[in-house]
Scaffold this motif. Structure first.
Motif, PDB file in Angstrom:
ATOM      1  N   GLU A 646       0.827  -1.208   0.000  1.00  0.00           N
ATOM      2  CA  GLU A 646       0.000   0.000   0.000  1.00  0.00           C
ATOM      3  C   GLU A 646       0.862   1.259   0.000  1.00  0.00           C
ATOM      4  O   GLU A 646       0.518   2.264  -0.629  1.00  0.00           O
ATOM      5  N   ASN A 647       1.994   1.217   0.711  1.00  0.00           N
ATOM      6  CA  ASN A 647       2.889   2.380   0.716  1.00  0.00           C
ATOM      7  C   ASN A 647       3.487   2.636  -0.666  1.00  0.00           C
ATOM      8  O   ASN A 647       3.671   3.782  -1.072  1.00  0.00           O
ATOM      9  N   ILE A 648       3.801   1.561  -1.376  1.00  0.00           N
ATOM     10  CA  ILE A 648       4.295   1.721  -2.745  1.00  0.00           C
ATOM     11  C   ILE A 648       3.211   2.347  -3.620  1.00  0.00           C
ATOM     12  O   ILE A 648       3.476   3.226  -4.447  1.00  0.00           O
ATOM     13  N   GLN A 649       1.967   1.912  -3.420  1.00  0.00           N
ATOM     14  CA  GLN A 649       0.863   2.501  -4.183  1.00  0.00           C
ATOM     15  C   GLN A 649       0.673   3.976  -3.827  1.00  0.00           C
ATOM     16  O   GLN A 649       0.381   4.803  -4.696  1.00  0.00           O
ATOM     17  N   ARG A 650       0.843   4.322  -2.548  1.00  0.00           N
ATOM     18  CA  ARG A 650       0.748   5.732  -2.139  1.00  0.00           C
ATOM     19  C   ARG A 650       1.757   6.582  -2.918  1.00  0.00           C
ATOM     20  O   ARG A 650       1.434   7.655  -3.422  1.00  0.00           O
ATOM     21  N   PHE A 651       2.982   6.070  -2.967  1.00  0.00           N
ATOM     22  CA  PHE A 651       4.013   6.840  -3.656  1.00  0.00           C
ATOM     23  C   PHE A 651       3.722   6.930  -5.151  1.00  0.00           C
ATOM     24  O   PHE A 651       3.982   7.969  -5.783  1.00  0.00           O
ATOM     25  N   LEU A 652       3.176   5.859  -5.727  1.00  0.00           N
ATOM     26  CA  LEU A 652       2.868   5.892  -7.156  1.00  0.00           C
ATOM     27  C   LEU A 652       1.821   6.950  -7.472  1.00  0.00           C
ATOM     28  O   LEU A 652       1.929   7.665  -8.481  1.00  0.00           O
ATOM     29  N   ILE A 653       0.789   7.068  -6.629  1.00  0.00           N
ATOM     30  CA  ILE A 653      -0.198   8.132  -6.839  1.00  0.00           C
ATOM     31  C   ILE A 653       0.494   9.490  -6.806  1.00  0.00           C
ATOM     32  O   ILE A 653       0.273  10.345  -7.659  1.00  0.00           O
ATOM     33  N   PHE A 654       1.342   9.667  -5.798  1.00  0.00           N
ATOM     34  CA  PHE A 654       2.028  10.955  -5.619  1.00  0.00           C
ATOM     35  C   PHE A 654       2.896  11.292  -6.822  1.00  0.00           C
ATOM     36  O   PHE A 654       2.775  12.367  -7.416  1.00  0.00           O
ATOM     37  N   GLN A 655       3.757  10.361  -7.201  1.00  0.00           N
ATOM     38  CA  GLN A 655       4.732  10.707  -8.242  1.00  0.00           C
ATOM     39  C   GLN A 655       4.131  10.695  -9.632  1.00  0.00           C
ATOM     40  O   GLN A 655       4.439  11.562 -10.454  1.00  0.00           O
ATOM     41  N   ILE A 719      -0.981  -3.011 -10.453  1.00  0.00           N
ATOM     42  CA  ILE A 719      -0.630  -2.273  -9.234  1.00  0.00           C
ATOM     43  C   ILE A 719      -1.333  -0.911  -9.213  1.00  0.00           C
ATOM     44  O   ILE A 719      -1.566  -0.345  -8.140  1.00  0.00           O
ATOM     45  N   ILE A 720      -1.721  -0.401 -10.384  1.00  0.00           N
ATOM     46  CA  ILE A 720      -2.500   0.837 -10.465  1.00  0.00           C
ATOM     47  C   ILE A 720      -3.982   0.466 -10.453  1.00  0.00           C
ATOM     48  O   ILE A 720      -4.507  -0.079 -11.424  1.00  0.00           O
ATOM     49  N   THR A 721      -4.656   0.709  -9.349  1.00  0.00           N
ATOM     50  CA  THR A 721      -6.069   0.375  -9.207  1.00  0.00           C
ATOM     51  C   THR A 721      -6.933   1.442  -9.878  1.00  0.00           C
ATOM     52  O   THR A 721      -6.453   2.544 -10.188  1.00  0.00           O
ATOM     53  N   PRO A 722      -8.222   1.165 -10.097  1.00  0.00           N
ATOM     54  CA  PRO A 722      -9.108   2.201 -10.657  1.00  0.00           C
ATOM     55  C   PRO A 722      -9.113   3.488  -9.828  1.00  0.00           C
ATOM     56  O   PRO A 722      -9.115   4.588 -10.387  1.00  0.00           O
ATOM     57  N   PHE A 723      -9.110   3.358  -8.507  1.00  0.00           N
ATOM     58  CA  PHE A 723      -9.072   4.550  -7.655  1.00  0.00           C
ATOM     59  C   PHE A 723      -7.808   5.361  -7.920  1.00  0.00           C
ATOM     60  O   PHE A 723      -7.860   6.594  -8.039  1.00  0.00           O
ATOM     61  N   MET A 724      -6.664   4.661  -8.000  1.00  0.00           N
ATOM     62  CA  MET A 724      -5.404   5.361  -8.236  1.00  0.00           C
ATOM     63  C   MET A 724      -5.419   6.046  -9.599  1.00  0.00           C
ATOM     64  O   MET A 724      -4.987   7.199  -9.737  1.00  0.00           O
ATOM     65  N   ALA A 847     -15.923   5.596  -2.142  1.00  0.00           N
ATOM     66  CA  ALA A 847     -16.506   4.961  -0.959  1.00  0.00           C
ATOM     67  C   ALA A 847     -17.978   4.643  -1.199  1.00  0.00           C
ATOM     68  O   ALA A 847     -18.476   3.569  -0.816  1.00  0.00           O
ATOM     69  N   CYS A 848     -18.696   5.549  -1.850  1.00  0.00           N
ATOM     70  CA  CYS A 848     -20.114   5.317  -2.158  1.00  0.00           C
ATOM     71  C   CYS A 848     -20.277   4.160  -3.134  1.00  0.00           C
ATOM     72  O   CYS A 848     -21.135   3.289  -2.960  1.00  0.00           O
ATOM     73  N   HIS A 849     -19.442   4.152  -4.161  1.00  0.00           N
ATOM     74  CA  HIS A 849     -19.514   3.057  -5.137  1.00  0.00           C
ATOM     75  C   HIS A 849     -19.147   1.719  -4.494  1.00  0.00           C
ATOM     76  O   HIS A 849     -19.755   0.688  -4.797  1.00  0.00           O
ATOM     77  N   ARG A 850     -18.156   1.760  -3.601  1.00  0.00           N
ATOM     78  CA  ARG A 850     -17.741   0.533  -2.923  1.00  0.00           C
ATOM     79  C   ARG A 850     -18.846   0.018  -2.013  1.00  0.00           C
ATOM     80  O   ARG A 850     -19.113  -1.172  -1.948  1.00  0.00           O
ATOM     81  N   ALA A 851     -19.504   0.927  -1.316  1.00  0.00           N
ATOM     82  CA  ALA A 851     -20.598   0.541  -0.419  1.00  0.00           C
ATOM     83  C   ALA A 851     -21.772  -0.039  -1.199  1.00  0.00           C
ATOM     84  O   ALA A 851     -22.480  -0.932  -0.720  1.00  0.00           O
ATOM     85  N   SER A 852     -21.969   0.451  -2.418  1.00  0.00           N
ATOM     86  CA  SER A 852     -23.072  -0.060  -3.233  1.00  0.00           C
ATOM     87  C   SER A 852     -22.731  -1.371  -3.924  1.00  0.00           C
ATOM     88  O   SER A 852     -23.582  -1.984  -4.551  1.00  0.00           O
ATOM     89  N   GLY A 853     -21.440  -1.765  -3.805  1.00  0.00           N
ATOM     90  CA  GLY A 853     -21.019  -3.029  -4.405  1.00  0.00           C
ATOM     91  C   GLY A 853     -20.672  -2.932  -5.869  1.00  0.00           C
ATOM     92  O   GLY A 853     -20.414  -3.941  -6.523  1.00  0.00           O
ATOM     93  N   LYS A 854     -20.630  -1.703  -6.412  1.00  0.00           N
ATOM     94  CA  LYS A 854     -20.313  -1.543  -7.831  1.00  0.00           C
ATOM     95  C   LYS A 854     -18.838  -1.765  -8.127  1.00  0.00           C
ATOM     96  O   LYS A 854     -18.470  -2.091  -9.252  1.00  0.00           O
ATOM     97  N   PRO A 856     -15.137  -3.484  -6.220  1.00  0.00           N
ATOM     98  CA  PRO A 856     -14.670  -4.278  -5.077  1.00  0.00           C
ATOM     99  C   PRO A 856     -13.844  -3.463  -4.115  1.00  0.00           C
ATOM    100  O   PRO A 856     -13.257  -2.440  -4.486  1.00  0.00           O
ATOM    101  N   ALA A 857     -13.800  -3.934  -2.860  1.00  0.00           N
ATOM    102  CA  ALA A 857     -12.957  -3.285  -1.856  1.00  0.00           C
ATOM    103  C   ALA A 857     -11.515  -3.370  -2.277  1.00  0.00           C
ATOM    104  O   ALA A 857     -11.051  -4.358  -2.838  1.00  0.00           O
ATOM    105  N   GLY A 858     -10.755  -2.305  -2.003  1.00  0.00           N
ATOM    106  CA  GLY A 858      -9.349  -2.265  -2.356  1.00  0.00           C
ATOM    107  C   GLY A 858      -9.067  -1.734  -3.738  1.00  0.00           C
ATOM    108  O   GLY A 858      -7.925  -1.585  -4.137  1.00  0.00           O
ATOM    109  N   SER A 859     -10.151  -1.399  -4.527  1.00  0.00           N
ATOM    110  CA  SER A 859      -9.946  -0.879  -5.880  1.00  0.00           C
ATOM    111  C   SER A 859      -9.681   0.609  -5.841  1.00  0.00           C
ATOM    112  O   SER A 859     -10.153   1.293  -4.961  1.00  0.00           O
TER     113      SER A 859
END
Length: 859
Positions: A646-655, A719-724, A847-854, A856-859
Motif C-alpha cells: 500500500e505504501n508503494i501505491q501511495r508513492f505511485l499516486i504521488f509521483q 498495481i494501479i487500481t481504478p481509484f489510483m 466509498a459510495c460506489h464501494r458501499a453499493s457493491g459496484k 470491489p474493496a481495495g480498488s
C-alpha cells in the motif's frame, strides 16, 4: 554411505584412535555440509539492476548523456539520475547482505553441538563438525544424530525422523538399522557407528540435489515490470507526439524551412524537449520507494520474529491467498501435555498410595526414564520420551517433585516400553512390599486387569485426538512377577496443544481473505481434531497424501481448491499441493521445518522455514525464517507485507500525478504559445530530489488494522487500481489546467514573465506536497494525523522550506524571482484547499460506489 558390514570392516566396532579419525577426515571429509555456492558480492549487487524501473532510468541516463554531448551541458541531470539509481540499488543490496550474514550465523551454531564418542578407547566430547566416518557415537534421549550410520546397540531407542518422513510419531530402532543425520533420539540409549558425514549424508545429498534457487517470480516483480512497460510506452508516445507536433508547428510558422543551420537548431530544441518528456515520465523515486519500503518492512518483520532472507518476500507474504502450514511446532506447542484424566489431579502418595490418583502419581513419576530440564524462561523441556515428559510436567504443575519420588522408590527391576508389548513395567519397594507398576496402551492393560475396566472414558479422550495412556498395579506375592491380575488405576489423555494465539491468528487470516490449509503426517482423525480446534476446518475436505498423490494432475488442481487438511502427507505431497494451488492462480505461502519440505519451500511464492526446529536445508530453501516457529508470526508478516504494498501505491499516486501533469504541461504550453513551464533544473528538482524525499515520507506510513479486513491483491491485478488511476488523472488534470491559467493570466500573482513563472513553480510544488496528504488516505480514511507517520511531516515540511529558499534565493540557478509574503499566502491557500477538497471528493465517490457493491474493496 557404507553398508554395516563395510563400515565394520573399515573401522571396527570399538571406536577410532585419534590418528585414525584424522585419516578418516582427510579421506571422507568433515561433518559439515557445503553451503550452496554464493554469488560474488559484485554479482549480488548487479542483480539489483535487473529491476525494470532501473533499466528505464539507465536508458534515461544514456539519452541525457547524448544530449549533454550535443549541447555541452546537462551533466547535473546525469549525475542526479545516477545518484538515485545507486542509492536505490545500494539500499536493497545492503539489506539482503545483512540478512544473509545473520542467516549464516544461525546455521553455524548447528555444527557446534556437543557429541559423545569413543576415541582412543575412552569416552570423549567433540563438536558435531568433528565427527568422522567410523566414529563410535554414544546416543541417549535428547541427542541429535550427527551423521548417517548404523545402530550397534539399542536399549529401546526411538528416533524422531519427521524431518525426512513427515511422520510425527517416533520410529523404533533396533540393532542393525539405519539412523539419519537430522533426526533426534526421543527415548532409550545406544551406540551408532558413523557411515557417512557432511555432504555424503542423506540430508547433504538432498541439499545438493535441490540446488536451492528462487526462480519463482513474485507478484510485485511482475507488477512493477508491467508498470515500467506502460510508463515507457507513455513517455515514448508523448515524446513522438511533441516532436511531431512541434515540427508541424515549425513548418506552419516558418521555423522549419529546409536543410539549414536554423532548422537544425529548431529540430534539436524539439528533440531536447522530447527527451525532457521521457525523463519527466520516468518515476525516478520509485526504486527508492520500493527499496525503502522493503527495508523498513524487513526490520519491522525481524522484530516480529520473521528473519527475511529475500527482500521482496516482504511484499509477497502480504499478497498470499493461501497458507499451507505444518501442524507440529507451528500450530501446536510441540510439547505434549496431559489434557484429560480419569482423576481430578495427581495426589502426592504416602508410604503406600491410598487412592487411584496417588497410584497414578507414583506410576507416572517412577515408571519412566524421561527427565525434565529447567529452561531460562521458566518452562521445563522433556529429555527423553515426550509422553513421559508430559506426565512429569503434569506432576510439576501440581507441585509434585518426581525426582523425590524416584529417590524414595528406586526401581528394583524395569522393562522398557516396546512396540510389541505396548507397555512399560517397573518394580518398586513400598514399605516392605514389592509392587509392580505398569503403564501403557489402555486396550492392552484392560485385558490384563481384574476386573476388566470400562473404557468409555478412554474412548471419549481418544475421539478428541488424544494419545491415551492407562495405569495399573499389583502387589507381587512370592515369585509371581507376571503382568496379569492387575488392578486398574485410571488413565490420562495426552496431546500436543495448540499455541495460545493460533486460533485467533487463523481467524485473522481467514478474515483477511487468506485460506489456511494444514499439511501433516498425522492420522486423519488427529488432523481433523486439531484443524477443527484451530478453526482451519471450515467446510473443506480432509484428504490423505496418498489419495491426493494418486489423482491425475487436473484432479489434484480440483481437489486442492476445496482442501482444508492433508493428513498422512509424505515428503513430496506438499510440493504437489503447492503446484496444484498455483495452477488455480493462488499466491501460496508454505511453512516447513524438515529436509523433505525444501522442494515445497523453494517452489512456493514465499517459503517460511522454522528457525528453532527447522533443518539447515529447509532454512536455506526459504524466503523468511520464523524465529519463534509460531503461526502468529505469519499473520504479522502478512500485515507488514500489505502495508508495504500500500505504501508503494501511495508513492505511485504521488509521483505519477506529478509526472503526468509535467508531461502534459511541457507538451501543451509551447503548443498554446506560452513560455516553457519548467527549466531543466526545475524538472530535476521535481523529478529527482523532491520525489526521492517523498518516497521516504510515504513509505514510512505505519500499517493500519484495516489491512487485514480486505482480501489479498490478486496475482494478475495491476498495481494501479481504478481509484489510483482516477486520482492521478483528475488531480493531474487540475494541476495542468490551473498551471496553464497561471502561465497565461498570472491569476495567482506576478506582473512580469519571471514573476508569473516563479508563482507557477511555487504553486505547483505546494500543490504536490498537499496532494501527499491525499495519498496518505488512500484506503479512504485519513490515518493518525501526526502520530501515524512523523517522518511524513518532517520531510514534506523540509520540501516546502527548500522550495521557499529556491524561489527567494535561487535566481542564478533556477531563474526565479523573490515573492512577497502576500503572494506566498495566496499560493498556499489557492494550492492547498482545492487539492484537499478534490482528494476528499474522489475518496467519497469511491466509498459510495464501494458501499453499493459496484466496485470491489481495495480498488
Amino acid at each position: 554411505m557404507f553398508t554395516l558390514d563395510e563400515i565394520r570392516e573399515y573401522a571396527g566396532v570399538d571406536g577410532l584412535t585419534s590418528p585414525a579419525a584424522e585419516e578418516s577426515r582427510k579421506k571422507y571429509g568433515a561433518n559439515v555440509m557445503t553451503p550452496p555456492e554464493r554469488e560474488p558480492l559484485w554479482k549480488q549487487y548487479l542483480k539489483n539492476f535487473d529491476s525494470p524501473i532501473i533499466k528505464i532510468l539507465l536508458f534515461a541516463v544514456m539519452i541525457s548523456a547524448v544530449v549533454s554531448v550535443l549541447e555541452g551541458s546537462g551533466l547535473l541531470d546525469i549525475l542526479a539520475i545516477l545518484a538515485a539509481i545507486l542509492l536505490a540499488t545500494g539500499i536493497s543490496f545492503c539489506n539482503e547482505y545483512r540478512s544473509s550474514r545473520e542467516f549464516d550465523v544461525l546455521n553455524a551454531r548447528r555444527d557446534d553441538v556437543a557429541v559423545r564418542v569413543i576415541r582412543d578407547s575412552h569416552p570423549k566430547v567433540v563438536r558435531s563438525r568433528d565427527i568422522v566416518v567410523g566414529d563410535l557415537i554414544l546416543l541417549e534421549a535428547g541427542d541429535a544424530i550427527p551423521g548417517d550410520g548404523w545402530l550397534l546397540a539399542s536399549n529401546g531407542i526411538f528416533c524422531d525422523e519427521s524431518a525426512f518422513t513427515g511422520e510425527s510419531e517416533p520410529a523404533h530402532k533396533e540393532i542393525g538399522e539405519k539412523v539419519f543425520k537430522g533426526s533426534f533420539v526421543t527415548d532409550g540409549k545406544g551406540r551408532m557407528i558413523a557411515a557417512a558425514v557432511g555432504d555424503a549424508t542423506g540430508m547433504g545429498v538432498i541439499a545438493a540435489a535441490l540446488g536451492i534457487d528462487h526462480s519463482t517470480r513474485t507478484p510485485l516483480e511482475s507488477k512493477l515490470e508491467n508498470l515500467a512497460g506502460r510508463i515507457s510506452e507513455f513517455g515514448y508516445v508523448m515524446a513522438i507526439l511533441i516532436c511531431s507536433t512541434l515540427i508541424i508547428r515549425g513548418i506552419l510558422v516558418g521555423d522549419v524551412t529546409g536543410f539549414n543551420v536554423a532548422t537544425a537548431n529548431h529540430v534539436l530544441s524539439y528533440f531536447m524537449l522530447a527527451v525532457v518528456i521521457i525523463v519527466a515520465a520516468v518515476p525516478e523515486g520509485l526504486p527508492m520507494s520500493v527499496a525503502l519500503s522493503l527495508s523498513l518492512a524487513m526490520r519491522k518483520m525481524t522484530r516480529a520474529n520473521c528473519l527475511v532472507r529475500r527482500l521482496v518476500a516482504c511484499e509477497t507474504i502480504g499478497s498470499a491467498t493461501t497458507i499451507c502450514t505444518d501442524k507440529t511446532g507451528t500450530l501446536t506447542k510441540n510439547q505434549m501435555e496431559v489434557a484429560g484424566a480419569s482423576v481430578t489431579s495427581p495426589t502426592l502418595p504416602g508410604p503406600v498410595p491410598a487412592s487411584a490418583a496417588a497410584w497414578i502419581t507414583l506410576n507416572a513419576a517412577v515408571n519412566g526414564t524421561a527427565h525434565l530440564e529447567e529452561q531460562e524462561d521458566g518452562r521445563a523441556r522433556a529429555i527423553g520420551n515426550s509422553t513421559e515428559g508430559a506426565l512429569l510436567r503434569w506432576l510439576r504443575a501440581h507441585a509434585i517433585d518426581y525426582r523425590q519420588l524416584r529417590d524414595e522408590h528406586p526401581a528394583c527391576r524395569q522393562i522398557l516400553f516396546d512396540g510389541k508389548r505396548k507397555r512399560m513395567s517397573t518394580v518398586v519397594d513400598l514399605d516392605g512390599r514389592r509392587i509392580l507398576l505398569v503403564k501403557g496402551a489402555p486396550e492392552i492393560l484392560s485385558g490384563l486387569c481384574m476386573p476388566a475396566p470400562n473404557l468409555h472414558g478412554v474412548e471419549t479422550l481418544a475421539s478428541r485426538a488424544m494419545r491415551t495412556l492407562a495405569f495399573a498395579h499389583k502387589e507381587i506375592t512370592g515369585d509371581d512377577e507376571s503382568e496379569t491380575g492387575l488392578l486398574w488405576d485410571g488413565y490420562v489423555g495426552i496431546r500436543d496443544p495448540l499455541r495460545d494465539d493460533v486460533a485467533q491468528s487463523v481467524t485473522r487470516c481467514q478474515h483477511a481473505g487468506i485460506r489456511v490449509r494444514m499439511v501433516t503426517g498425522d492420522t486423519p482423525a488427529t488432523a481433523h481434531a486439531v484443524a477443527s480446534e484451530a478453526g482451519i476446518l471450515r467446510g473443506g475436505t480432509v484428504i490423505t497424501g496418498r489419495e491426493f498423490r494418486e489423482l491425475p494432475a487436473e484432479g489434484q488442481v480440483a481437489a486442492a481448491a476445496s482442501l482444508d487438511v492433508m493428513a498422512r502427507a509424505e515428503p513430496m505431497d506438499k510440493l504437489l499441493l503447492v503446484q496444484a494451488l498455483q495452477e488455480t492462480g493462488a499466491v501460496v505461502a508454505v511453512t516447513g521445518d524438515g529436509t523433505n519440505d525444501a522442494p515445497a519451500l523453494r517452489r512456493a511464492d514465499v517459503g517460511l522455514a522454522m528457525g528453532i526446529a527447522g533443518t539447515d536445508v529447509a532454512r536455506e530453501a526459504s524466503d523468511i525464517i520464523l524465529l519463534d516457529d509460531s503461526f502468529a508470526s505469519i499473520t504479522s508478516a502478512v500485515w507488514w507485507g500489505r502495508s508495504l504494498y500500500e505504501n508503494i501505491q501511495r508513492f505511485l499516486i504521488f509521483q505519477l500525478t506529478i509526472n503526468f501533469s509535467i508531461c502534459i504541461l511541457v507538451l501543451a504550453a509551447p503548443l498554446l504559445g506560452y513560455p516553457e513551464p519548467f527549466t531543466i533544473i526545475e524538472i530535476l528538482w521535481v523529478n529527482i530530489i523532491m520525489d526521492t524525499l517523498a518516497a521516504l515520507a510515504l513509505c514510512s506510513e505505519a500499517p493500519h488494522p484495516g489491512l487485514l479486513d480486505r482480501s489479498p491483491i490478486l496475482r494478475d491485478a495491476p498495481i494501479i487500481t481504478p481509484f489510483m488511476a482516477v486520482s492521478i488523472a483528475v488531480t493531474g488534470t487540475f494541476l495542468v489546467v490551473a498551471g496553464l491559467l497561471q502561465l497565461s493570466t498570472g491569476f495567482l500573482g506576478g506582473q512580469t514573465d519571471a514573476e508569473i513563472a516563479s508563482v507557477f513553480f511555487a504553486a505547483f510544488i505546494i500543490a504536490a506536497v498537499i496532494n501527499g496528504f491525499n495519498c496518505r488516505a488512500m484506503d479512504g480514511r485519513m490515518p493518525a494525523f501526526f502520530s501515524g507517520n512523523p517522518t511524513f511531516f518532517f520531510v514534506m515540511s523540509g520540501i516546502v522550506v527548500i522550495q521557499v529558499l529556491i524561489i527567494q534565493f535561487g535566481e542564478s540557478i533556477f531563474g526565479t524571482v523573490p515573492l512577497t509574503v502576500a503572494e506566498w499566502v495566496t499560493i498556499a491557500i489557492a494550492a492547498a484547499v482545492p487539492v484537499l477538497v478534490l482528494g476528499f471528493l474522489i475518496r467519497s465517490a469511491f466509498a459510495c460506489h464501494r458501499a453499493s457493491g459496484k466496485i470491489p474493496a481495495g480498488s
